[in-house]
Motif scaffolding. Structure first.
Motif, PDB file in Angstrom:
ATOM      1  N   VAL A 373       0.839  -1.202   0.000  1.00 54.00           N
ATOM      2  CA  VAL A 373       0.000   0.000   0.000  1.00 54.00           C
ATOM      3  C   VAL A 373       0.876   1.255   0.000  1.00 54.00           C
ATOM      4  O   VAL A 373       0.600   2.226  -0.714  1.00 54.00           O
ATOM      5  N   PHE A 374       1.960   1.222   0.790  1.00 55.39           N
ATOM      6  CA  PHE A 374       2.883   2.350   0.808  1.00 55.39           C
ATOM      7  C   PHE A 374       3.483   2.574  -0.583  1.00 55.39           C
ATOM      8  O   PHE A 374       3.586   3.715  -1.055  1.00 55.39           O
ATOM      9  N   ASN A 375       3.906   1.497  -1.233  1.00 55.48           N
ATOM     10  CA  ASN A 375       4.504   1.619  -2.567  1.00 55.48           C
ATOM     11  C   ASN A 375       3.535   2.215  -3.569  1.00 55.48           C
ATOM     12  O   ASN A 375       3.937   2.950  -4.488  1.00 55.48           O
ATOM     13  N   SER A 376       2.245   1.926  -3.424  1.00 62.90           N
ATOM     14  CA  SER A 376       1.261   2.381  -4.405  1.00 62.90           C
ATOM     15  C   SER A 376       1.131   3.901  -4.432  1.00 62.90           C
ATOM     16  O   SER A 376       0.724   4.473  -5.444  1.00 62.90           O
ATOM     17  N   VAL A 377       1.470   4.581  -3.322  1.00 69.71           N
ATOM     18  CA  VAL A 377       1.390   6.043  -3.286  1.00 69.71           C
ATOM     19  C   VAL A 377       2.735   6.684  -2.951  1.00 69.71           C
ATOM     20  O   VAL A 377       2.810   7.869  -2.616  1.00 69.71           O
ATOM     21  N   GLY A 378       3.812   5.890  -3.016  1.00 70.55           N
ATOM     22  CA  GLY A 378       5.154   6.451  -2.872  1.00 70.55           C
ATOM     23  C   GLY A 378       5.553   6.857  -1.480  1.00 70.55           C
ATOM     24  O   GLY A 378       6.254   7.861  -1.300  1.00 70.55           O
ATOM     25  N   LEU A 379       5.133   6.120  -0.448  1.00 70.19           N
ATOM     26  CA  LEU A 379       5.529   6.452   0.923  1.00 70.19           C
ATOM     27  C   LEU A 379       6.770   5.661   1.324  1.00 70.19           C
ATOM     28  O   LEU A 379       6.907   4.488   0.963  1.00 70.19           O
ATOM     29  N   PRO A 380       7.681   6.276   2.078  1.00 65.43           N
ATOM     30  CA  PRO A 380       8.896   5.564   2.529  1.00 65.43           C
ATOM     31  C   PRO A 380       8.555   4.456   3.519  1.00 65.43           C
ATOM     32  O   PRO A 380       7.751   4.642   4.434  1.00 65.43           O
ATOM     33  N   LEU A 381       9.176   3.306   3.354  1.00 62.85           N
ATOM     34  CA  LEU A 381       8.866   2.145   4.192  1.00 62.85           C
ATOM     35  C   LEU A 381       9.433   2.260   5.596  1.00 62.85           C
ATOM     36  O   LEU A 381       9.141   1.420   6.444  1.00 62.85           O
ATOM     37  N   GLU A 382      10.240   3.293   5.868  1.00 57.40           N
ATOM     38  CA  GLU A 382      10.764   3.480   7.224  1.00 57.40           C
ATOM     39  C   GLU A 382       9.638   3.645   8.239  1.00 57.40           C
ATOM     40  O   GLU A 382       9.807   3.339   9.429  1.00 57.40           O
ATOM     41  N   GLY A 383       8.480   4.143   7.798  1.00 59.51           N
ATOM     42  CA  GLY A 383       7.354   4.316   8.711  1.00 59.51           C
ATOM     43  C   GLY A 383       6.878   3.002   9.302  1.00 59.51           C
ATOM     44  O   GLY A 383       6.317   2.974  10.408  1.00 59.51           O
ATOM     45  N   ILE A 384       7.092   1.893   8.576  1.00 64.91           N
ATOM     46  CA  ILE A 384       6.645   0.592   9.067  1.00 64.91           C
ATOM     47  C   ILE A 384       7.412   0.196  10.322  1.00 64.91           C
ATOM     48  O   ILE A 384       6.880  -0.506  11.191  1.00 64.91           O
ATOM     49  N   ALA A 385       8.657   0.642  10.461  1.00 68.03           N
ATOM     50  CA  ALA A 385       9.454   0.289  11.641  1.00 68.03           C
ATOM     51  C   ALA A 385       8.822   0.836  12.914  1.00 68.03           C
ATOM     52  O   ALA A 385       8.805   0.169  13.954  1.00 68.03           O
ATOM     53  N   LEU A 386       8.292   2.060  12.852  1.00 60.19           N
ATOM     54  CA  LEU A 386       7.630   2.638  14.015  1.00 60.19           C
ATOM     55  C   LEU A 386       6.355   1.871  14.347  1.00 60.19           C
ATOM     56  O   LEU A 386       5.993   1.700  15.510  1.00 60.19           O
ATOM     57  N   ILE A 387       5.672   1.400  13.303  1.00 62.93           N
ATOM     58  CA  ILE A 387       4.402   0.700  13.488  1.00 62.93           C
ATOM     59  C   ILE A 387       4.622  -0.724  13.995  1.00 62.93           C
ATOM     60  O   ILE A 387       3.869  -1.227  14.822  1.00 62.93           O
ATOM     61  N   MET A 388       5.674  -1.373  13.514  1.00 59.95           N
ATOM     62  CA  MET A 388       5.880  -2.794  13.777  1.00 59.95           C
ATOM     63  C   MET A 388       6.001  -3.115  15.263  1.00 59.95           C
ATOM     64  O   MET A 388       5.466  -4.121  15.743  1.00 59.95           O
ATOM     65  N   GLY A 389       6.670  -2.264  16.007  1.00 63.30           N
ATOM     66  CA  GLY A 389       6.906  -2.553  17.419  1.00 63.30           C
ATOM     67  C   GLY A 389       5.640  -2.561  18.260  1.00 63.30           C
ATOM     68  O   GLY A 389       5.573  -3.250  19.276  1.00 63.30           O
ATOM     69  N   ILE A 390       4.625  -1.795  17.854  1.00 66.45           N
ATOM     70  CA  ILE A 390       3.394  -1.709  18.648  1.00 66.45           C
ATOM     71  C   ILE A 390       2.237  -2.427  17.951  1.00 66.45           C
ATOM     72  O   ILE A 390       1.085  -2.279  18.335  1.00 66.45           O
ATOM     73  N   ASP A 391       2.564  -3.231  16.948  1.00 69.08           N
ATOM     74  CA  ASP A 391       1.508  -3.798  16.113  1.00 69.08           C
ATOM     75  C   ASP A 391       0.760  -4.938  16.781  1.00 69.08           C
ATOM     76  O   ASP A 391      -0.398  -5.176  16.456  1.00 69.08           O
ATOM     77  N   ARG A 392       1.378  -5.658  17.721  1.00 68.93           N
ATOM     78  CA  ARG A 392       0.734  -6.856  18.261  1.00 68.93           C
ATOM     79  C   ARG A 392      -0.596  -6.544  18.931  1.00 68.93           C
ATOM     80  O   ARG A 392      -1.593  -7.236  18.712  1.00 68.93           O
ATOM     81  N   ILE A 393      -0.630  -5.480  19.772  1.00 70.10           N
ATOM     82  CA  ILE A 393      -1.877  -5.116  20.449  1.00 70.10           C
ATOM     83  C   ILE A 393      -2.936  -4.738  19.418  1.00 70.10           C
ATOM     84  O   ILE A 393      -4.098  -5.147  19.502  1.00 70.10           O
ATOM     85  N   LEU A 394      -2.529  -3.960  18.424  1.00 73.59           N
ATOM     86  CA  LEU A 394      -3.465  -3.553  17.377  1.00 73.59           C
ATOM     87  C   LEU A 394      -3.893  -4.754  16.543  1.00 73.59           C
ATOM     88  O   LEU A 394      -5.041  -4.829  16.091  1.00 73.59           O
ATOM     89  N   ASP A 395      -2.968  -5.694  16.330  1.00 72.28           N
ATOM     90  CA  ASP A 395      -3.280  -6.887  15.546  1.00 72.28           C
ATOM     91  C   ASP A 395      -4.379  -7.707  16.216  1.00 72.28           C
ATOM     92  O   ASP A 395      -5.296  -8.211  15.559  1.00 72.28           O
ATOM     93  N   MET A 396      -4.322  -7.840  17.532  1.00 72.93           N
ATOM     94  CA  MET A 396      -5.335  -8.582  18.268  1.00 72.93           C
ATOM     95  C   MET A 396      -6.699  -7.909  18.131  1.00 72.93           C
ATOM     96  O   MET A 396      -7.723  -8.571  17.923  1.00 72.93           O
ATOM     97  N   THR A 397      -6.705  -6.585  18.212  1.00 68.56           N
ATOM     98  CA  THR A 397      -7.970  -5.842  18.131  1.00 68.56           C
ATOM     99  C   THR A 397      -8.556  -5.896  16.730  1.00 68.56           C
ATOM    100  O   THR A 397      -9.758  -6.099  16.550  1.00 68.56           O
ATOM    101  N   ARG A 398      -7.711  -5.715  15.723  1.00 69.03           N
ATOM    102  CA  ARG A 398      -8.255  -5.707  14.360  1.00 69.03           C
ATOM    103  C   ARG A 398      -8.692  -7.112  13.911  1.00 69.03           C
ATOM    104  O   ARG A 398      -9.563  -7.225  13.054  1.00 69.03           O
TER     105      ARG A 398
END
Length: 440
Positions: A373-398
């Protein structure tokens, strides 16, 4: 002799959380306590941290095109079962795709409302890459051209260049043809399934080094800007949770009221145990049996309907994952100073909706398709690193939202097709044995 003490096992999620904390701590120490100079800036921040972090980013980029192509081909080819249910299958597919598109729209709206990435400028950290990555986002392309570009002139070129919308279109086309031809193309079908298994195994191997990648990416981030990046992470989490709540408690309940004419509060009360099970496991696939049983015994839904729509939903209906991706797009765009317009937002909605077809119902796989999705609109993938560390709690909820969307769709389709026993739904004691088994 006494028993040997059990060794503490730390899973991948725990390792990534530890890496998040250590990376944050290391980065803050470098920013506030280590004096600027060759050792800090050249050897560590722009040397070791940058090389290892970017290496992990490249590993993720390497996976995206083959993984998405094969998984979508396999997902679309399995849709051939819709023939057994005729119009019910088509309605289910249409409903799933519409609710996913609606979920992304809700996420983008809430993301722009709370502005999770505002106040911190990280664009200088990826200055050399952003000009390349954000090229598609800054190019003045009309909406009609964007629609036409979904159809690839050359599928091989689309695969080579990573043109995600074109790749998804071609993959869907191939998968649907495989499903209609059946046994004639069994060898080809098996090839894609086996290659998809290879890509999933490769994804698992790459995720083993995720803690190292996350540590280096976050250490470099916080070494450059200190605590300024912490508040946006908190706002991102709140944004995702708010969007998930709106989708689950507002959008789904309105759909149940309008299309099924049933009491949404009764539905939630009967379904909450399935939501809690999905929350604890963070996997849609593991929830399929309990979901089907609950819909039949507590809601009165014909099992012939739910046994088709629920497994299909676990494959192609990922509203919660799409919500995370929508908020993540706004968060990362604001964080790195990438301007997104109406065409880019429409591209995000289309890409996230179609990507949900190929998203496996296993924990955290949404992070891989997020890079698409990031590639489709040209966003830098570095943002995923900030998201990845806190993703587990969000993953359970989603995940809880994902399986609720499957059940809501199934209930509506069954009710409108006359395949739902409303007496069972209105009976407060219906399906009580499921709770007793769970309690036991």
């Amino acid at each position: 002799m006494g028993e040997k003490p059990k060794r503490l096992h730390i899973g991948l999620t725990g390792s990534i959380l530890i890496a998040l904390g250590l990376g944050l701590l290391c980065g803050v120490i470098f920013h506030y306590l280590v004096p600027a100079g060759t050792v800090r800036d050249d050897v560590f921040v722009n040397g070791i941290f940058y090389v290892v972090g970017q290496g992990f980013i490249r590993l993720m980029q390497m996976l995206v095109v083959p993984l998405v192509f094969c998984s979508i081909v396999c997902g679309a080819s399995s849709i051939g079962d819709t023939k057994t249910l005729g119009t019910i299958g088509l309605k289910t597919l249409a409903f799933y795709l519409c609710t996913t598109a609606l979920a992304v729209t809700v996420a983008l709206s809430i993301g722009n409302l709370i502005n999770p990435g505002r106040g911190v400028d990280m664009s200088s950290m990826v200055a050399s890459d952003t000009s390349t990555l954000s090229g598609s986002a800054n190019t003045d392309v009309s909406f009609t051209d964007t629609l036409l570009n979904i159809i690839p002139k050359n599928p091989i070129q689309a695969l080579a260049s990573g043109d995600m919308l074109a790749i998804i279109f071609f993959a869907l086309f191939v998968g649907i043809i495989l499903s209609t031809m059946g046994r004639k193309v069994e060898v080809v079908h098996r090839f894609f399934e086996q290659f998809n298994d290879i890509m999933m195994k490769m994804t698992s191997m790459v995720m083993y080094v995720a803690p190292i990648g996350v540590f280096c990416l976050l250490a470099r981030t916080f070494a450059n800007i200190g605590f300024d990046a912490f508040l946006p992470m908190v706002k991102y989490m709140l944004g995702v949770l708010l969007a998930l709540a709106v989708q689950c408690l507002v959008v789904y309940m309105v759909l149940l009221t309008v299309f099924a004419r049933i009491n949404p509060m009764k539905f939630l009360k009967k379904f909450v145990s399935v939501m809690m099970f999905a929350f604890s496991t963070a996997t849609s696939n593991a929830t399929i049996p309990l979901n089907i049983e609950t819909l039949e015994k507590k809601m009165g839904v014909d099992r012939r309907i739910s046994s088709f729509t629920i497994p299909l939903g676990a494959t192609i209906n990922m509203d919660g994952t799409s919500i995370m991706q929508g908020v993540a797009v706004v968060f990362t765009a604001q964080l790195f100073g990438v301007q997104l317009g109406p065409v880019e937002y429409a591209t995000v909605i289309a890409t996230a909706t179609l990507a949900s077809i190929g998203t496996a119902g296993v924990p955290s796989v949404g992070l891989i398709t997020l890079s698409m999705v990031f590639n489709s609109v040209g966003l830098p993938l570095e943002g995923i690193a900030l998201i990845m560390g806190i993703d587990r709690i969000l993953d359970m909820t989603r995940t809880a939202v994902n399986i609720t969307g499957d059940a809501v769709c199934t209930t509506i389709v069954a009710k409108r097709a006359g395949r739902m026993d409303t007496d069972v739904f209105n009976d407060p004691d219906a399906g009580r044995e499921l709770d007793d088994v769970k309690a036991a």
